[in-house]
Design a protein around this motif. Structure first.
Motif, PDB file in Angstrom:
ATOM      1  N   ALA A   7       0.827  -1.207  -0.075  1.00  0.00           N
ATOM      2  CA  ALA A   7      -0.083   0.089  -0.069  1.00  0.00           C
ATOM      3  C   ALA A   7       0.591   1.284   0.257  1.00  0.00           C
ATOM      4  N   LEU A   8       2.061   1.168   0.765  1.00  0.00           N
ATOM      5  CA  LEU A   8       2.865   2.389   0.818  1.00  0.00           C
ATOM      6  C   LEU A   8       4.269   1.865   0.812  1.00  0.00           C
ATOM      7  N   VAL A   9       5.218   2.366   0.182  1.00  0.00           N
ATOM      8  CA  VAL A   9       6.710   2.259   0.156  1.00  0.00           C
ATOM      9  C   VAL A   9       7.201   3.526   0.320  1.00  0.00           C
ATOM     10  N   VAL A  10       8.228   3.639   1.431  1.00  0.00           N
ATOM     11  CA  VAL A  10       9.021   4.959   1.661  1.00  0.00           C
ATOM     12  C   VAL A  10      10.199   4.593   1.756  1.00  0.00           C
ATOM     13  N   ARG A  11      11.153   5.232   0.842  1.00  0.00           N
ATOM     14  CA  ARG A  11      12.593   4.777   1.015  1.00  0.00           C
ATOM     15  C   ARG A  11      13.404   6.221   1.386  1.00  0.00           C
ATOM     16  N   ASP A  12      14.380   5.725   2.480  1.00  0.00           N
ATOM     17  CA  ASP A  12      15.302   6.827   2.855  1.00  0.00           C
ATOM     18  C   ASP A  12      14.718   7.983   2.668  1.00  0.00           C
ATOM     19  N   PRO A  59       9.418  16.558   0.645  1.00  0.00           N
ATOM     20  CA  PRO A  59      10.565  16.144   1.384  1.00  0.00           C
ATOM     21  C   PRO A  59      11.736  16.590   0.829  1.00  0.00           C
ATOM     22  N   ASP A  60      12.835  16.343   1.494  1.00  0.00           N
ATOM     23  CA  ASP A  60      14.049  16.833   0.893  1.00  0.00           C
ATOM     24  C   ASP A  60      15.100  15.879  -0.014  1.00  0.00           C
ATOM     25  N   GLY A  61      14.398  14.492   0.521  1.00  0.00           N
ATOM     26  CA  GLY A  61      15.311  13.167  -0.285  1.00  0.00           C
ATOM     27  C   GLY A  61      14.475  12.271   0.037  1.00  0.00           C
ATOM     28  N   GLY A  62      14.739  11.045  -0.733  1.00  0.00           N
ATOM     29  CA  GLY A  62      13.879   9.906  -0.750  1.00  0.00           C
ATOM     30  C   GLY A  62      12.793   9.679  -1.543  1.00  0.00           C
ATOM     31  N   GLU A  63      11.850   8.546  -1.571  1.00  0.00           N
ATOM     32  CA  GLU A  63      10.873   8.239  -2.509  1.00  0.00           C
ATOM     33  C   GLU A  63       9.765   7.888  -1.490  1.00  0.00           C
ATOM     34  N   GLY A  68       1.821   2.024  -5.430  1.00  0.00           N
ATOM     35  CA  GLY A  68       2.797   2.096  -6.533  1.00  0.00           C
ATOM     36  C   GLY A  68       2.844   3.416  -7.511  1.00  0.00           C
ATOM     37  N   LEU A  69       2.104   4.232  -6.888  1.00  0.00           N
ATOM     38  CA  LEU A  69       2.212   5.569  -7.501  1.00  0.00           C
ATOM     39  C   LEU A  69       3.053   6.496  -7.147  1.00  0.00           C
ATOM     40  N   PRO A  70       3.814   7.426  -7.902  1.00  0.00           N
ATOM     41  CA  PRO A  70       4.678   8.434  -7.232  1.00  0.00           C
ATOM     42  C   PRO A  70       3.662   9.390  -6.843  1.00  0.00           C
ATOM     43  N   PRO A  71       4.139  10.281  -6.050  1.00  0.00           N
ATOM     44  CA  PRO A  71       3.353  11.646  -5.342  1.00  0.00           C
ATOM     45  C   PRO A  71       2.610  12.178  -6.640  1.00  0.00           C
ATOM     46  N   ALA A  75      -2.592  10.082  -6.755  1.00  0.00           N
ATOM     47  CA  ALA A  75      -2.023   9.217  -5.548  1.00  0.00           C
ATOM     48  C   ALA A  75      -2.786   9.758  -4.367  1.00  0.00           C
ATOM     49  N   LYS A  76      -2.741  11.154  -4.299  1.00  0.00           N
ATOM     50  CA  LYS A  76      -3.519  11.819  -3.261  1.00  0.00           C
ATOM     51  C   LYS A  76      -4.865  11.467  -3.158  1.00  0.00           C
ATOM     52  N   ALA A  77      -5.681  11.316  -4.181  1.00  0.00           N
ATOM     53  CA  ALA A  77      -7.080  10.749  -4.185  1.00  0.00           C
ATOM     54  C   ALA A  77      -7.131   9.539  -3.336  1.00  0.00           C
TER      55      ALA A  77
END
Lengths: 235, 130
Positions: A7-12, A59-63, A68-71, A75-77
């Motif tokens: 559902a959500l992936v946050v990287r660094d 954010p200042d960095g990371g993903e 599966g959608l980028p910001p 994605a917001k919906a």
């Protein structure tokens, strides 16, 4: 079927404010259908993380990937975000708040909203200004749970409210949570009587994750409740 | 059903223990329908996945069976009832023996006291606390 099982992936993820580094490289991956507890004391970066995921902070960095959608607008919906700060208009009645919110979201379920209103024992004619903090917290929860958004983010929904409101909110979440189709992150700085709500927990400390995992596995591994672990880590 | 989740034991295990206890004491009998996973989750205010895990384990243990479209039922397994009863009895006696040991009582004195109290409770006599 959606492209991603996460559902959500946050990287660094990194976020710096002028005076403080709020997130120092945070990575999490939430499978669909789970309720996660984002735990940490005030100032640990919980709200910053949720706001970045919700697309309210850059954010200042990371993903970040939501389903599966980028910001993006798309994605917001998919996200229902309930901030800790009270954004309700105090001159509105409960009914007006619901109608007002319904107008913003295509995934609003009028019938669910009605059921939740009853379950939360809220009077639709009551003015927001006349509600206690606990009652306002109940109303805020309805605004998220009456939607079918696949990702729900609740920022400190239990903060400073009475035990009976807390119990209603916990039970309301369990009753309304739509299993596989939904995923939820709940941040809190007081684990107390809410730990049985979580599939997994993330301990956030000054912008860094210092413990994360399935709640039952953590209890087995450490021989402690999540609440006791929390107290130990943040003592 | 009411469970105190403040302890360090995984919640799904506590749910299974509570079912075992209710089966052993006869509160739940073979053939009784148990709440749906969703209903029990709401009742206990516990994550639905945790209840699902408890039910899955109970099926493997043979405590319950799920009939398609009908629900989940307590199974008729006498050995599980007896096993659970004997587990509970051992736990109770162990607790008691440890408490008596902590108070410095000998085996003989403990057994004597048990005999006396057994007699008194059976005859329905009220005994004042010291």
């Amino acid at each position: 079927m959606r492209a991603s099982e996460q559902a959500l992936v946050v990287r660094d993820l990194r976020k710096r404010y002028p005076k403080v580094e709020a997130l120092k490289g945070v990575s999490i991956a939430l499978p669909k259908g789970e309720i996660w507890g984002l735990l940490g004391p005030n100032g640990s970066g919980k709200s910053t993380l949720l706001k970045c995921v919700a697309g309210l902070l850059q954010p200042d960095g990371g993903e970040i990937e939501v389903l599966g959608l980028p910001p993006s607008r798309e994605a917001k919906a998919e996200i229902a975000f309930v901030p800790e700060v009270d954004t309700l208009y105090r001159w509105m009645t409960v009914r007006q708040v619901l109608d007002f919110t319904a107008a913003f979201y295509q995934d609003w379920q009028e019938e669910t909203a009605g059921e939740l209103l009853e379950f939360m024992r809220l009077d639709p004619e009551a003015k927001v200004s006349s509600l206690s903090k606990g009652m306002r917290a109940r109303l805020k929860l309805i605004l998220a749970l009456a939607r079918t958004a696949p990702l729900i983010l609740l920022d400190e929904p239990f903060s400073g409210i009475d035990p009976s409101s807390r119990d209603r909110i916990v039970e309301g979440i369990i009753r309304q949570f739509k299993g596989e189709e939904q995923t939820m992150i709940i941040s809190t700085h007081a684990v107390g009587d809410t730990e049985q709500l979580f599939d997994a927990v993330v301990f956030l400390d000054e912008g860094t994750i210092n413990l994360q995992g399935n709640a039952e596995d953590l209890r087995t591994r450490w021989g402690k409740s999540i609440n006791d672990l929390f107290k130990e880590v943040f003592a | 059903m009411n469970i105190d989740f403040s302890t360090s034991i995984p919640i799904y295990l506590q749910i299974i223990e509570e079912f075992k206890r209710q089966i052993a004491t006869g509160a739940l009998k073979p053939g009784d329908k148990v709440p749906s996973q969703r209903e029990l989750a709401a009742q206990l205010k516990v994550n639905a996945n945790t209840v699902q895990r408890a039910y899955r384990e109970m099926e493997i243990l043979g405590l319950v069976e799920t009939l398609r479209g009908q629900g989940t039922f307590i199974r008729q397994v006498q050995e599980i009832v007896e096993e659970t009863r004997s587990e509970m009895l051992t736990d109770l006696v162990d607790d008691f023996v440890r408490s008596m040991q902590a108070l410095g009582l000998s085996r003989e004195k403990t057994l004597e006291l048990v005999g006396v109290r057994f007699q008194e409770l059976q005859s329905g006599k009220e005994v004042e606390e010291k």
